[in-house]
Design a protein around this motif. Structure first.
Motif, PDB file in Angstrom:
ATOM      1  N   PRO A  52      48.132  52.080  54.451  1.00  0.00           N
ATOM      2  CA  PRO A  52      47.180  52.495  55.507  1.00  0.00           C
ATOM      3  C   PRO A  52      46.609  53.886  55.271  1.00  0.00           C
ATOM      4  CG  PRO A  52      49.108  51.451  56.477  1.00  0.00           C
ATOM      5  CD  PRO A  52      49.417  51.643  55.017  1.00  0.00           C
ATOM      6  N   TRP A  53      47.417  54.778  54.680  1.00  0.00           N
ATOM      7  CA  TRP A  53      46.923  56.114  54.356  1.00  0.00           C
ATOM      8  C   TRP A  53      45.847  56.043  53.274  1.00  0.00           C
ATOM      9  CZ3 TRP A  53      47.757  58.897  49.681  1.00  0.00           C
ATOM     10  CH2 TRP A  53      47.358  60.242  49.723  1.00  0.00           C
ATOM     11  N   VAL A  54      46.073  55.213  52.252  1.00  0.00           N
ATOM     12  CA  VAL A  54      45.067  55.019  51.200  1.00  0.00           C
ATOM     13  C   VAL A  54      43.792  54.425  51.805  1.00  0.00           C
ATOM     14  CG1 VAL A  54      44.519  53.759  49.075  1.00  0.00           C
ATOM     15  CG2 VAL A  54      46.801  54.736  49.385  1.00  0.00           C
ATOM     16  N   GLN A  55      43.952  53.478  52.723  1.00  0.00           N
ATOM     17  CA  GLN A  55      42.789  52.861  53.375  1.00  0.00           C
ATOM     18  C   GLN A  55      41.968  53.903  54.139  1.00  0.00           C
ATOM     19  OE1 GLN A  55      41.481  49.920  53.236  1.00  0.00           O
ATOM     20  NE2 GLN A  55      40.091  49.917  54.981  1.00  0.00           N
ATOM     21  N   ARG A  56      42.637  54.770  54.871  1.00  0.00           N
ATOM     22  CA  ARG A  56      41.914  55.797  55.635  1.00  0.00           C
ATOM     23  C   ARG A  56      41.192  56.769  54.710  1.00  0.00           C
ATOM     24  NH1 ARG A  56      46.756  55.607  58.666  1.00  0.00           N
ATOM     25  NH2 ARG A  56      47.540  57.488  57.616  1.00  0.00           N
ATOM     26  N   ARG A  57      41.799  57.074  53.564  1.00  0.00           N
ATOM     27  CA  ARG A  57      41.185  58.017  52.627  1.00  0.00           C
ATOM     28  C   ARG A  57      39.961  57.439  51.931  1.00  0.00           C
ATOM     29  NH1 ARG A  57      43.487  59.361  48.203  1.00  0.00           N
ATOM     30  NH2 ARG A  57      42.635  61.462  48.029  1.00  0.00           N
ATOM     31  N   THR A  58      39.911  56.121  51.795  1.00  0.00           N
ATOM     32  CA  THR A  58      38.873  55.519  50.956  1.00  0.00           C
ATOM     33  C   THR A  58      37.821  54.727  51.727  1.00  0.00           C
ATOM     34  OG1 THR A  58      40.342  53.618  50.583  1.00  0.00           O
ATOM     35  CG2 THR A  58      40.379  55.375  48.943  1.00  0.00           C
ATOM     36  N   GLU A  59      38.040  54.448  53.027  1.00  0.00           N
ATOM     37  CA  GLU A  59      37.022  53.685  53.753  1.00  0.00           C
ATOM     38  C   GLU A  59      35.802  54.561  54.004  1.00  0.00           C
ATOM     39  OE1 GLU A  59      38.752  52.242  57.310  1.00  0.00           O
ATOM     40  OE2 GLU A  59      39.394  54.216  58.022  1.00  0.00           O
ATOM     41  N   ASN A  60      34.645  53.899  54.017  1.00  0.00           N
ATOM     42  CA  ASN A  60      33.347  54.566  54.191  1.00  0.00           C
ATOM     43  C   ASN A  60      33.056  55.562  53.070  1.00  0.00           C
ATOM     44  OD1 ASN A  60      32.952  53.235  56.726  1.00  0.00           O
ATOM     45  ND2 ASN A  60      34.244  54.788  57.705  1.00  0.00           N
ATOM     46  N   THR A  61      33.578  55.273  51.880  1.00  0.00           N
ATOM     47  CA  THR A  61      33.312  56.133  50.723  1.00  0.00           C
ATOM     48  C   THR A  61      32.621  55.351  49.602  1.00  0.00           C
ATOM     49  OG1 THR A  61      35.467  55.692  49.722  1.00  0.00           O
ATOM     50  CG2 THR A  61      35.329  57.571  51.239  1.00  0.00           C
ATOM     51  N   GLY A  62      32.180  54.132  49.900  1.00  0.00           N
ATOM     52  CA  GLY A  62      31.580  53.293  48.873  1.00  0.00           C
ATOM     53  C   GLY A  62      32.598  52.493  48.097  1.00  0.00           C
ATOM     54  N   ASP A  63      33.851  52.492  48.553  1.00  0.00           N
ATOM     55  CA  ASP A  63      34.915  51.781  47.859  1.00  0.00           C
ATOM     56  C   ASP A  63      35.104  50.368  48.416  1.00  0.00           C
ATOM     57  OD1 ASP A  63      36.888  51.838  45.836  1.00  0.00           O
ATOM     58  OD2 ASP A  63      38.462  52.140  47.318  1.00  0.00           O
ATOM     59  N   GLU A  64      34.230  49.952  49.317  1.00  0.00           N
ATOM     60  CA  GLU A  64      34.360  48.628  49.914  1.00  0.00           C
ATOM     61  C   GLU A  64      33.868  47.553  48.948  1.00  0.00           C
ATOM     62  OE1 GLU A  64      34.390  51.705  52.871  1.00  0.00           O
ATOM     63  OE2 GLU A  64      32.837  51.190  51.416  1.00  0.00           O
ATOM     64  N   TYR A  65      34.290  46.314  49.200  1.00  0.00           N
ATOM     65  CA  TYR A  65      33.855  45.182  48.385  1.00  0.00           C
ATOM     66  C   TYR A  65      32.459  44.743  48.790  1.00  0.00           C
ATOM     67  CZ  TYR A  65      38.591  44.526  46.604  1.00  0.00           C
ATOM     68  OH  TYR A  65      39.793  44.694  45.978  1.00  0.00           O
ATOM     69  N   ASP A  66      31.722  44.259  47.803  1.00  0.00           N
ATOM     70  CA  ASP A  66      30.461  43.582  48.036  1.00  0.00           C
ATOM     71  C   ASP A  66      30.782  42.103  48.223  1.00  0.00           C
ATOM     72  OD1 ASP A  66      28.049  42.283  47.928  1.00  0.00           O
ATOM     73  OD2 ASP A  66      27.308  43.347  46.167  1.00  0.00           O
ATOM     74  N   GLY A  67      30.393  41.536  49.361  1.00  0.00           N
ATOM     75  CA  GLY A  67      30.741  40.151  49.669  1.00  0.00           C
ATOM     76  C   GLY A  67      30.341  39.169  48.590  1.00  0.00           C
ATOM     77  N   SER A  68      29.289  39.454  47.857  1.00  0.00           N
ATOM     78  CA  SER A  68      28.802  38.510  46.848  1.00  0.00           C
ATOM     79  C   SER A  68      29.734  38.415  45.645  1.00  0.00           C
ATOM     80  CB  SER A  68      27.409  38.927  46.366  1.00  0.00           C
ATOM     81  OG  SER A  68      27.462  40.197  45.723  1.00  0.00           O
ATOM     82  N   GLU A  69      30.573  39.433  45.419  1.00  0.00           N
ATOM     83  CA  GLU A  69      31.417  39.422  44.227  1.00  0.00           C
ATOM     84  C   GLU A  69      32.833  38.946  44.508  1.00  0.00           C
ATOM     85  OE1 GLU A  69      31.653  43.349  42.656  1.00  0.00           O
ATOM     86  OE2 GLU A  69      32.344  44.239  44.522  1.00  0.00           O
ATOM     87  N   VAL A  70      33.112  38.622  45.751  1.00  0.00           N
ATOM     88  CA  VAL A  70      34.438  38.102  46.087  1.00  0.00           C
ATOM     89  C   VAL A  70      34.293  36.829  46.912  1.00  0.00           C
ATOM     90  CG1 VAL A  70      35.758  40.233  45.921  1.00  0.00           C
ATOM     91  CG2 VAL A  70      34.537  39.727  48.021  1.00  0.00           C
ATOM     92  N   ALA A  71      33.465  35.935  46.417  1.00  0.00           N
ATOM     93  CA  ALA A  71      33.253  34.676  47.121  1.00  0.00           C
ATOM     94  C   ALA A  71      34.528  33.844  47.102  1.00  0.00           C
ATOM     95  CB  ALA A  71      32.121  33.900  46.462  1.00  0.00           C
ATOM     96  N   GLU A  72      34.664  32.962  48.095  1.00  0.00           N
ATOM     97  CA  GLU A  72      35.830  32.095  48.168  1.00  0.00           C
ATOM     98  C   GLU A  72      35.899  31.211  46.916  1.00  0.00           C
ATOM     99  OE1 GLU A  72      38.157  32.065  50.386  1.00  0.00           O
ATOM    100  OE2 GLU A  72      37.314  33.349  51.934  1.00  0.00           O
ATOM    101  N   THR A  73      37.114  30.878  46.523  1.00  0.00           N
ATOM    102  CA  THR A  73      37.304  30.043  45.338  1.00  0.00           C
ATOM    103  C   THR A  73      36.932  28.592  45.640  1.00  0.00           C
ATOM    104  OG1 THR A  73      39.608  29.740  45.972  1.00  0.00           O
ATOM    105  CG2 THR A  73      39.134  31.504  44.430  1.00  0.00           C
ATOM    106  N   ASP A  74      36.820  27.809  44.579  1.00  0.00           N
ATOM    107  CA  ASP A  74      36.442  26.411  44.722  1.00  0.00           C
ATOM    108  C   ASP A  74      37.468  25.633  45.537  1.00  0.00           C
ATOM    109  OD1 ASP A  74      34.278  26.970  43.155  1.00  0.00           O
ATOM    110  OD2 ASP A  74      35.272  26.366  41.288  1.00  0.00           O
ATOM    111  N   GLY A  75      37.063  24.491  46.062  1.00  0.00           N
ATOM    112  CA  GLY A  75      37.943  23.633  46.835  1.00  0.00           C
ATOM    113  C   GLY A  75      38.959  22.939  45.950  1.00  0.00           C
ATOM    114  N   PRO A  76      39.789  22.092  46.557  1.00  0.00           N
ATOM    115  CA  PRO A  76      40.843  21.408  45.798  1.00  0.00           C
ATOM    116  C   PRO A  76      40.293  20.568  44.652  1.00  0.00           C
ATOM    117  CG  PRO A  76      41.128  21.133  48.175  1.00  0.00           C
ATOM    118  CD  PRO A  76      39.779  21.735  47.973  1.00  0.00           C
TER     119      PRO A  76
END
Length: 493
Positions: A259-283
C-alpha cells in the motif's frame, strides 16, 4: 543467492508475459542500454584466468590451495556480467587446465556428473517448467487465480493485495520456479490489477513478494531440495526453521509495504493502459478446467504428503512432477500423448538450465580432485573451529551471500561441501544449518542489489521502475535478517 535460473518463460503466453529483459529495456535510453563497463573486461579476464590456470596446473599438484582459482575465476566472470552458462563452461575449462587429465578421464567426469545431485536439480527445474505448461494449457492456472481471488475478495485494496500475493505464492510453490510460474499467471493477474487501480510498481511488488514466499516453501524447488539434502532434514523441518518464517514475513510485510508503494506511485503515470492488459481468451474447447484443477490439487497434495511420510529424497521430484503433469492433463481432457508433448515443450524452455547444472556437477567433481577445500579446512579449522556456533554461522551466512549469482542450488551444495563437516563438529545443529543455507541462497533475492527474480517480476508486471522493487525487497530483507538472527540465538544457545 537468487534463483536466476527461474527466469526463462514457461511456454507461450499472451503479450503480457513477454521476456523480462525486453520489458525492462522498453523504458531505457540508448545510453542506459550501452554495454556495462564490467563486461568490457570479460575477454581479457577470461584469457588471463585460463592462462593462470594452466600455469598453476603445471606448477602445482593436488592437494593445493590453488584449486580455489577456478572458483574465484567463476565468481569474477559472473560478477563482470558474463552469461552464467558460458561462465560455467569457461570455469570447467579452467579446472581441467589445472588437472591436465587424460581425455578418457575427462569423459569419466562428464559421465559421473550425470548421477550427481546438482545435475538432478537441473532436471527437476525442467520438469517444473513442463508442469507449468500443463497448468497453462488446461486452464488450471486460470481457475486457481479466479478461485483464490473469489475467496479473498477485492472489496478493499488490502484484500486484493493478499489475494494476488497468495495466487503467486501457490503457483510458484507448486511449480518450484518463480519467473516460470509468474509467466503463466501474469496474463491472468494484470487485468485484475489494472481494473482495481493498482500501479505497475505495486503490481510488480505483489507478484515479487508473493512469488518469493512461494519459492521459499516450494517442496520441489531445486534450491530447497539442495538445502534439505545438504542439511539432512525433512520437509517439515525445513519449513519450520527455514522457509515458513520467511514466507510469512513476506506476505505480512507485503500487506504493509505494497500500500505504501501504491501511494507513492499512483497518479504518476505508472498506471496501466487498459488496452495492454486485456482479458485473456476464454476456455479452450474440449478442456475440462475444473476436473484438471481438482486433479492437480489432489495429486500435488498426495505427492507432498508421501514425500513427507516416506522421507523421500532428492530424486522424488523426478517422479512426482511428471505424475502431477500427466494426471492434470488427462483429467483436463488431453490425450496422454498430447500431455507428454506439452510437458516436453515446457521442459525444453529450461534445457539450457540442464546444461548449466550438468556443467556445474563436472566443475565440482574436478575441483574435488584438486582438493583445495582439504587445504582450506586444515588452515582454518583452528580459527573457525574455535568460534562459538553462533559466531560461526554468522560468518558462513555472510560469506554465503557473496556467492556467484544465478546458481543458488549449486551454491548451497558448494557451501555445504566446504563448511558442512566443520559446522557439525562444533555443534551447529541441522536446524541452524538450514537457516544458514537458506539465508545464503535466498535472502539476496530481496536485495540489496538487483537480481534475476526482481527483473523477471518487474518485466512480467510491465513495470520499468527497478528502484521501487529494490526498496520493497530491502524493507523485507532487514526484518528477515533480524528474525533469523533471533531464531539462531535461541537454536544455538
Amino acid at each position: 543467492m537468487s534463483d536466476l535460473h527461474d527466469c526463462p518463460r514457461t511456454g507461450p503466453t499472451t503479450a503480457v508475459a513477454t521476456s523480462p529483459t525486453k520489458e525492462s529495456e522498453i523504458a531505457l535510453s540508448p545510453k542506459d542500454r550501452s554495454e556495462p563497463k564490467g563486461r568490457r573486461l570479460v575477454p581479457a579476464t577470461t584469457a588471463v584466468g585460463l592462462v593462470a590456470s594452466l600455469i598453476a596446473g603445471i606448477a602445482t599438484s593436488p592437494p593445493t590451495l590453488w584449486g580455489l582459482l577456478p572458483v574465484v575465476f567463476f565468481s569474477l566472470l559472473t560478477l563482470l556480467g558474463m552469461d552464467i552458462l558460458i561462465a560455467t563452461a569457461v570455469s570447467v575449462m579452467s579446472v581441467l587446465l589445472m588437472l591436465l587429465p587424460a581425455p578418457s578421464a575427462i569423459g569419466d567426469m562428464f559421465g559421473a556428473s550425470l548421477g550427481e545431485t546438482v545435475t538432478m536439480i537441473g532436471v527437476i527445474i525442467m520438469l517444473g517448467a513442463g508442469t507449468g505448461e500443463i497448468l497453462r494449457i488446461t486452464g488450471t492456472a486460470n481457475t486457481i487465480v479466479k478461485s483464490m481471488l473469489r475467496v479473498t475478495g477485492d472489496k478493499s485494496p488490502k484484500r486484493a493485495i493478499l489475494g494476488i500475493m497468495l495466487v503467486c505464492l501457490v503457483l510458484v510453490a507448486a511449480l518450484g520456479t518463480l519467473a516460470g510460474a509468474l509467466a503463466v499467471v501474469a496474463p491472468l493477474l494484470l487485468p485484475v490489477a489494472a481494473r482495481l487501480g493498482f500501479t505497475r510498481s505495486a503490481t510488480a511488488a505483489m507478484m515479487f513478494l508473493g512469488g518469493s514466499a512461494g519459492l521459499a516453501v516450494a517442496p520441489f524447488a531445486g534450491t530447497n531440495v539442495a538445502i534439505m539434502t545438504s542439511a539432512g532434514v525433512s520437509y517439515p523441518q525445513y519449513l519450520l526453521y527455514g522457509a515458513a518464517p520467511l514466507a510469512v514475513l513476506s506476505v505480512i510485510g507485503g500487506m504493509i509495504v505494497i500500500p505504501w508503494v501504491q501511494r507513492r506511485t499512483e497518479n504518476t503515470g505508472d498506471e496501466y493502459d487498459g488496452s495492454e492488459v486485456a482479458e485473456t481468451d476464454g476456455p479452450t474447447p474440449g478442456i475440462r478446467r475444473t476436473r484438471a484443477t481438482v486433479a492437480f490439487a489432489v495429486t500435488l497434495a498426495v505427492c507432498v504428503g508421501y514425500a513427507i511420510a516416506a522421507g523421500a529424497g532428492t530424486s522424488f521430484p523426478l517422479l512426482a512432477l511428471p505424475v502431477i503433469a500427466v494426471v492434470t492433463g488427462v483429467a483436463g481432457g488431453l490425450p496422454v500423448l498430447a500431455t507428454m508433448q506439452h510437458v516436453i515443450r515446457g521442459a525444453s524452455t529450461q534445457l539450457r538450465m540442464f546444461f548449466l547444472f550438468w556443467l556445474m556437477a563436472v566443475f565440482f567433481i574436478a575441483i574435488d580432485h584438486l582438493k583445495p577445500f582439504d587445504v582450506l579446512r586444515t588452515m582454518f579449522n583452528d580459527d573457525l573451529g574455535s568460534m562459538s556456533p553462533l559466531a560461526f554461522v554468522a560468518v558462513i551466512a555472510l560469506l554465503g551471500m557473496l556467492g556467484a549469482p544465478g546458481a543458488a542450488a549449486a551454491h548451497v551444495v558448494l557451501l555445504d561441501k566446504v563448511f558442512g563437516d566443520l559446522a557439525t563438529s562444533i555443534g551447529v545443529s541441522a536446524n541452524a544449518w538450514v537457516i544458514v543455507l537458506l539465508f545464503a541462497s535466498k535472502l539476496d533475492t530481496y536485495g540489496p542489489f538487483p537480481n534475476g527474480n526482481m527483473v523477471g517480476a518487474m518485466g512480467l508486471a510491465r513495470s520499468s521502475n527497478l528502484r521501487n522493487l529494490l526498496v520493497t525487497g530491502v524493507l523485507i530483507l532487514v526484518p528477515a535478517t533480524l528474525l533469523y538472527a533471533v531464531i539462531l540465538v535461541f537454536e544455538l544457545r
